[in-house]
Every structure is written in structure tokens, then in C-alpha cells.
Design a protein around this motif. Structure first.
Motif, PDB file in Angstrom:
ATOM      1  N   SER A 187       0.831  -1.210   0.000  1.00 39.08           N
ATOM      2  CA  SER A 187       0.000   0.000   0.000  1.00 39.08           C
ATOM      3  C   SER A 187       0.870   1.267   0.000  1.00 39.08           C
ATOM      4  CB  SER A 187      -0.927   0.017   1.223  1.00 39.08           C
ATOM      5  OG  SER A 187      -0.132   0.140   2.387  1.00 39.08           O
ATOM      6  N   LEU A 188       2.143   1.085   0.256  1.00 40.76           N
ATOM      7  CA  LEU A 188       3.038   2.231   0.434  1.00 40.76           C
ATOM      8  C   LEU A 188       3.907   2.490  -0.794  1.00 40.76           C
ATOM      9  CD1 LEU A 188       4.066   4.091   2.817  1.00 40.76           C
ATOM     10  CD2 LEU A 188       5.840   2.354   3.194  1.00 40.76           C
ATOM     11  N   CYS A 189       3.986   1.512  -1.710  1.00 39.81           N
ATOM     12  CA  CYS A 189       4.913   1.629  -2.846  1.00 39.81           C
ATOM     13  C   CYS A 189       4.200   1.306  -4.158  1.00 39.81           C
ATOM     14  CB  CYS A 189       6.075   0.651  -2.682  1.00 39.81           C
ATOM     15  SG  CYS A 189       6.987   0.862  -1.144  1.00 39.81           S
ATOM     16  N   ARG A 190       4.471   2.090  -5.177  1.00 38.26           N
ATOM     17  CA  ARG A 190       3.872   1.816  -6.487  1.00 38.26           C
ATOM     18  C   ARG A 190       4.509   0.591  -7.121  1.00 38.26           C
ATOM     19  NH1 ARG A 190       5.075   7.091  -9.562  1.00 38.26           N
ATOM     20  NH2 ARG A 190       3.685   6.262 -11.160  1.00 38.26           N
ATOM     21  N   TYR A 191       5.796   0.431  -6.913  1.00 40.24           N
ATOM     22  CA  TYR A 191       6.529  -0.760  -7.353  1.00 40.24           C
ATOM     23  C   TYR A 191       7.289  -1.303  -6.151  1.00 40.24           C
ATOM     24  CZ  TYR A 191       5.678   0.291 -12.266  1.00 40.24           C
ATOM     25  OH  TYR A 191       5.078   0.514 -13.479  1.00 40.24           O
ATOM     26  N   VAL A 234       5.121 -14.325  -3.996  1.00 47.62           N
ATOM     27  CA  VAL A 234       4.344 -13.931  -5.189  1.00 47.62           C
ATOM     28  C   VAL A 234       2.849 -14.113  -4.898  1.00 47.62           C
ATOM     29  CG1 VAL A 234       3.776 -14.541  -7.578  1.00 47.62           C
ATOM     30  CG2 VAL A 234       6.177 -14.431  -6.863  1.00 47.62           C
ATOM     31  N   GLN A 235       2.487 -15.250  -4.287  1.00 46.43           N
ATOM     32  CA  GLN A 235       1.063 -15.511  -4.009  1.00 46.43           C
ATOM     33  C   GLN A 235       0.492 -14.450  -3.069  1.00 46.43           C
ATOM     34  OE1 GLN A 235      -0.577 -17.782  -5.725  1.00 46.43           O
ATOM     35  NE2 GLN A 235       1.393 -18.235  -6.646  1.00 46.43           N
ATOM     36  N   ILE A 236       1.222 -14.138  -2.008  1.00 40.19           N
ATOM     37  CA  ILE A 236       0.698 -13.177  -1.024  1.00 40.19           C
ATOM     38  C   ILE A 236       0.532 -11.807  -1.673  1.00 40.19           C
ATOM     39  CG2 ILE A 236       1.170 -11.979   1.163  1.00 40.19           C
ATOM     40  CD1 ILE A 236       2.749 -14.454   2.066  1.00 40.19           C
ATOM     41  N   LEU A 237       1.559 -11.387  -2.415  1.00 38.50           N
ATOM     42  CA  LEU A 237       1.479 -10.029  -2.969  1.00 38.50           C
ATOM     43  C   LEU A 237       0.436  -9.926  -4.077  1.00 38.50           C
ATOM     44  CD1 LEU A 237       5.223  -8.886  -2.936  1.00 38.50           C
ATOM     45  CD2 LEU A 237       3.328  -7.822  -1.723  1.00 38.50           C
ATOM     46  N   THR A 238       0.290 -10.984  -4.884  1.00 39.59           N
ATOM     47  CA  THR A 238      -0.645 -10.872  -6.003  1.00 39.59           C
ATOM     48  C   THR A 238      -2.080 -11.218  -5.567  1.00 39.59           C
ATOM     49  OG1 THR A 238      -0.111 -13.120  -6.730  1.00 39.59           O
ATOM     50  CG2 THR A 238       1.095 -11.327  -7.790  1.00 39.59           C
ATOM     51  N   GLN A 239      -2.224 -12.306  -4.798  1.00 42.42           N
ATOM     52  CA  GLN A 239      -3.603 -12.721  -4.475  1.00 42.42           C
ATOM     53  C   GLN A 239      -4.197 -11.960  -3.296  1.00 42.42           C
ATOM     54  OE1 GLN A 239      -3.778 -16.989  -4.275  1.00 42.42           O
ATOM     55  NE2 GLN A 239      -2.962 -17.194  -6.347  1.00 42.42           N
ATOM     56  N   ASP A 240      -3.371 -11.688  -2.278  1.00 50.05           N
ATOM     57  CA  ASP A 240      -3.928 -11.044  -1.084  1.00 50.05           C
ATOM     58  C   ASP A 240      -3.819  -9.527  -1.145  1.00 50.05           C
ATOM     59  OD1 ASP A 240      -4.194 -13.630  -0.271  1.00 50.05           O
ATOM     60  OD2 ASP A 240      -2.549 -13.584   1.175  1.00 50.05           O
ATOM     61  N   HIS A 241      -2.756  -9.035  -1.766  1.00 55.14           N
ATOM     62  CA  HIS A 241      -2.513  -7.592  -1.684  1.00 55.14           C
ATOM     63  C   HIS A 241      -2.630  -6.872  -3.021  1.00 55.14           C
ATOM     64  CE1 HIS A 241      -1.603  -8.666   2.319  1.00 55.14           C
ATOM     65  NE2 HIS A 241      -0.349  -8.988   2.151  1.00 55.14           N
ATOM     66  N   GLY A 242      -3.152  -7.568  -4.010  1.00 54.34           N
ATOM     67  CA  GLY A 242      -3.529  -6.920  -5.274  1.00 54.34           C
ATOM     68  C   GLY A 242      -2.374  -6.382  -6.105  1.00 54.34           C
ATOM     69  N   MET A 243      -1.150  -6.895  -5.885  1.00 52.25           N
ATOM     70  CA  MET A 243      -0.059  -6.431  -6.753  1.00 52.25           C
ATOM     71  C   MET A 243       0.026  -7.356  -7.968  1.00 52.25           C
ATOM     72  SD  MET A 243       2.993  -4.878  -4.397  1.00 52.25           S
ATOM     73  CE  MET A 243       3.374  -3.386  -5.294  1.00 52.25           C
ATOM     74  N   ASP A 255      21.039 -18.233  -5.504  1.00 46.21           N
ATOM     75  CA  ASP A 255      19.740 -18.843  -5.734  1.00 46.21           C
ATOM     76  C   ASP A 255      18.613 -17.988  -5.156  1.00 46.21           C
ATOM     77  OD1 ASP A 255      17.977 -20.730  -6.598  1.00 46.21           O
ATOM     78  OD2 ASP A 255      18.137 -21.976  -4.794  1.00 46.21           O
ATOM     79  N   ARG A 256      18.768 -16.682  -5.261  1.00 48.82           N
ATOM     80  CA  ARG A 256      17.701 -15.792  -4.808  1.00 48.82           C
ATOM     81  C   ARG A 256      17.182 -15.043  -6.019  1.00 48.82           C
ATOM     82  NH1 ARG A 256      20.077 -13.396   0.858  1.00 48.82           N
ATOM     83  NH2 ARG A 256      20.756 -15.422   1.582  1.00 48.82           N
ATOM     84  N   SER A 257      15.859 -15.012  -6.157  1.00 46.20           N
ATOM     85  CA  SER A 257      15.348 -14.290  -7.316  1.00 46.20           C
ATOM     86  C   SER A 257      15.042 -12.849  -6.934  1.00 46.20           C
ATOM     87  CB  SER A 257      14.101 -14.980  -7.853  1.00 46.20           C
ATOM     88  OG  SER A 257      13.479 -15.722  -6.856  1.00 46.20           O
ATOM     89  N   LEU A 258      15.064 -12.001  -7.931  1.00 49.04           N
ATOM     90  CA  LEU A 258      14.718 -10.592  -7.739  1.00 49.04           C
ATOM     91  C   LEU A 258      13.384 -10.371  -8.440  1.00 49.04           C
ATOM     92  CD1 LEU A 258      18.121  -8.808  -8.474  1.00 49.04           C
ATOM     93  CD2 LEU A 258      16.941  -8.986  -6.307  1.00 49.04           C
ATOM     94  N   LEU A 259      12.356 -10.131  -7.648  1.00 47.15           N
ATOM     95  CA  LEU A 259      10.997 -10.063  -8.196  1.00 47.15           C
ATOM     96  C   LEU A 259      10.492  -8.630  -8.167  1.00 47.15           C
ATOM     97  CD1 LEU A 259       9.716 -13.040  -6.012  1.00 47.15           C
ATOM     98  CD2 LEU A 259      10.303 -13.158  -8.436  1.00 47.15           C
ATOM     99  N   LEU A 260      10.009  -8.184  -9.314  1.00 46.33           N
ATOM    100  CA  LEU A 260       9.475  -6.822  -9.373  1.00 46.33           C
ATOM    101  C   LEU A 260       7.946  -6.879  -9.446  1.00 46.33           C
ATOM    102  CD1 LEU A 260      10.112  -3.737  -9.660  1.00 46.33           C
ATOM    103  CD2 LEU A 260       9.929  -4.072 -12.135  1.00 46.33           C
ATOM    104  N   PHE A 261       7.297  -6.157  -8.550  1.00 50.21           N
ATOM    105  CA  PHE A 261       5.839  -6.092  -8.495  1.00 50.21           C
ATOM    106  C   PHE A 261       5.362  -4.665  -8.738  1.00 50.21           C
ATOM    107  CE2 PHE A 261       7.206  -9.543  -5.797  1.00 50.21           C
ATOM    108  CZ  PHE A 261       6.334 -10.576  -6.094  1.00 50.21           C
ATOM    109  N   ARG A 262       4.121  -4.570  -9.216  1.00 43.85           N
ATOM    110  CA  ARG A 262       3.528  -3.253  -9.445  1.00 43.85           C
ATOM    111  C   ARG A 262       2.155  -3.227  -8.761  1.00 43.85           C
ATOM    112  NH1 ARG A 262       3.525  -2.461 -15.448  1.00 43.85           N
ATOM    113  NH2 ARG A 262       2.286  -4.344 -15.382  1.00 43.85           N
ATOM    114  N   ALA A 263       1.858  -2.100  -8.127  1.00 43.02           N
ATOM    115  CA  ALA A 263       0.523  -1.954  -7.545  1.00 43.02           C
ATOM    116  C   ALA A 263      -0.471  -1.936  -8.706  1.00 43.02           C
ATOM    117  CB  ALA A 263       0.445  -0.676  -6.734  1.00 43.02           C
ATOM    118  N   SER A 264      -1.682  -2.420  -8.496  1.00 44.12           N
ATOM    119  CA  SER A 264      -2.593  -2.533  -9.632  1.00 44.12           C
ATOM    120  C   SER A 264      -2.939  -1.167 -10.204  1.00 44.12           C
ATOM    121  CB  SER A 264      -3.851  -3.315  -9.254  1.00 44.12           C
ATOM    122  OG  SER A 264      -4.158  -3.073  -7.922  1.00 44.12           O
TER     123      SER A 264
END
Ligand SMILES: C[S@@+](CC[C@H](N)C(=O)[O-])C[C@H]1O[C@@H](n2cnc3c(N)ncnc32)[C@H](O)[C@@H]1O
Length: 266
Positions: A187-191, A234-243, A255-264
Motif C-alpha cells: 500500500s506504500l509503494c507503487r513498485y 508472489v502468491q501473497i502479494l498478487t492474491q492477497d494484496h492486489g499487486m 539462488d535468490r530471485s529478484l521479483l518486481l511487483f507493481r501496484a494494480s
């Protein structure tokens, strides 16, 4: 003989350091004193296109310059400074006085000693602000983040960086803590750029505490969110928090991925 670091997967990655580096002991928040020695910023930076922020926030759309970033769990600031230089294409020794008009980073960490060091060593004091903040303390978080954002007449950050911190939040605050942490950031970040620690690091962190003769993390045995942590986040941010998941920048040698999310509705 050098001791093997057995922090968050350290040890499984054959990183070795002198024993005195381990003296601060438990580092229960991942507040290792020399973190960037065994997880160097370059490993992450080489996966991130330097033009990323310019692409996400093209000048014509950035009516409200500068781009505002939040780095949660900045440790002593090595990665924060490296990200700043990377995205502004600044080189060593180069000091661009206009840079802080392009990008401002608010970097926070729970450990005041690390934050003091970050402040002292930061080569771009106009571009990066370092503050001591327990990001899970809702009251202090609100005060400090709003005070930064209001200087720019904004209510949200353009981008948040959560690099190698999700496991420490999860171990110290449990499933609900991780969920709330991600809820707040969404809720605090656009990406949001997230580098989750894989599950094997949880086991290594718990083992490390045991070897030091300390108590287990309160929540380690009761975590229901486990297994493929990148996928869980990914599941929490996309399904629960609408990113929305924009992309995965690949895996670091750890072995760590760098995942970029966007607020809807960025
Ligand atoms: C493993 S380090 C990662 C440092 C840096 N982000 C990087 O990837 O190089 C995790 C950092 O998160 C900080 N941290 C853990 N829990 C925190 C919290 N509740 N609030 C703020 N910082 C926290 C620790 O003090 C530590 O410096």
C-alpha cells in the motif's frame, strides 16, 4: 582457522570469514556487521537493468520528480549506495550534484549501529537518508515515513526495495508478521522489488542460533508459509494484496530471485 558463516544460507555458499567478524553474535534480525562482504551488492546489481527506474518512471510521466525509493533493511548502506549509483549511472568518485533531484532514497534499518555507519560512510548524503526504524513498529513507521514523504508532497513511494529481509521478518514475527509487512509495503509503494531468501536459508539461520547456544526463533517451527518462498511471496502479494508480478530478474549465485511487483493502480 576461519569459521564458516552460517547465517542466512551462509555456509551453504562456502563464504568464509575470520572469526572476529562473527563476534557481534546472534544477529537475530540479520543485522550482520559485514553483510556485504558475503553477499556483495554487485551480484544483485548485475541482474538489474541500470535504466530500470527511467523506464518505469519516464520523465514525461514524472511530473513530481524526484523518484522516491524506500530501502527496508538497509544494513550499513552498501547495497543502498550501490543501487543509487547503478540507477543514476554514477561512477566511482563521481559526484553529481543534480542526482538528488532525480532519485531520493529513504533507507531504514532496525540496528542503530549499522545506521550510524551508513550515515558516516555515505558518499551521497543529499540523495540517501538513513534512519533507524523497526519497520514492524506501526506507530514509529507511520511518523517517520510520513515525515519523509510529506517533504515532497507525496503519500507513497515510487519504489520499495526489500532485499534479503523477508526471512528475518518472517522468523521474528511469524506468518502474520510477514503478511502484514507485505500488506503495508504494497500500500506504500507503487513498485516493489523483493529478493526473498529461500527456505534453506531459514534452516541455516535456525541452525546458526542453535550452534551459538541460543534459543530458536520464536516462530520457526510454527510457520505455515514455507517451502518455495519466492512463490509464496508472489502468491501473497498478487492474491492477497492486489499487486501484479511484472518480472523476475533471474537468480543470483545464491539462488535468490529478484521479483518486481507493481501496484494494480500505480
Ligand atoms: C540480511 S540484511 C540485508 C541487507 C541489505 N538489504 C542487503 O540485501 O544487502 C537484513 C537487514 O534487515 C534489517 N532488519 C531486520 N528486521 C528489520 C525490521 N523489523 N526493521 C528494519 N530493519 C530490519 C537487519 O538489521 C539487517 O540489516
Amino acid at each position: 582457522a576461519p569459521a564458516k558463516l552460517t547465517g542466512e544460507g551462509i555456509g551453504e555458499n562456502a563464504a568464509e570469514e575470520e572469526p572476529r567478524v562473527l563476534e557481534p553474535g546472534a544477529a537475530p534480525f540479520g543485522n550482520f556487521r559485514h553483510y556485504s562482504r558475503f553477499h556483495p551488492p554487485e551480484q544483485r546489481l548485475r541482474l538489474l537493468p541500470p535504466e530500470l527506474l527511467r523506464r518505469l518512471f519516464p520523465p514525461e510521466r514524472s511530473e513530481a520528480r524526484p523518484i522516491l525509493g524506500l530501502d527496508v533493511g538497509c544494513n550499513s548502506g552498501d547495497l543502498s549506495v550501490a543501487l543509487y549509483k547503478h540507477f543514476l549511472s554514477l561512477h566511482d568518485g563521481e559526484n553529481c550534484s543534480d542526482a538528488s533531484r532525480e532519485l531520493r532514497l529513504l533507507c531504514c534499518d532496525i540496528d542503530p549501529v549499522l545506521v550510524e555507519r551508513a550515515k558516516k560512510e555515505c558518499p551521497f548524503p543529499d540523495g540517501l537518508n538513513f534512519i533507524t526504524l523497526d519497520f514492524m513498529n506501526q506507530r514509529t513507521r507511520k511518523v517517520l515515513l510520513s515525515s519523509f514523504l510529506s517533504q515532497f508532497g507525496r503519500s507513497v513511494f515510487d519504489i520499495g526495495f526489500c532485499m534479503s529481509i523477508t526471512m528475518w521478518i518472517h522468523l521474528n514475527h511469524g506468518d502474520h508478521g510477514l503478511w502484514e509487512f507485505l500488506a503495508h509495503l504494497s500500500s506504500l509503494c507503487r513498485y516493489l522489488l523483493v529478493e526473498p531468501q529461500p527456505w534453506k536459508c531459514y534452516r541455516a539461520a535456525a541452525r546458526r542460533l542453535r550452534k551459538l547456544g541460543l534459543h530458536d526463533f520464536d516462530h520457526f517451527h510454527s510457520l505455515a508459509i514455507r517451502g518455495d518462498m519466492a512463490n509464496q511471496i508472489v502468491q501473497i502479494l498478487t492474491q492477497d494484496h492486489g499487486m501484479e508480478l511484472v518480472c523476475c530478474f533471474g537468480n543470483t549465485s545464491w539462488d535468490r530471485s529478484l521479483l518486481l511487483f507493481r501496484a494494480s493502480d500505480p
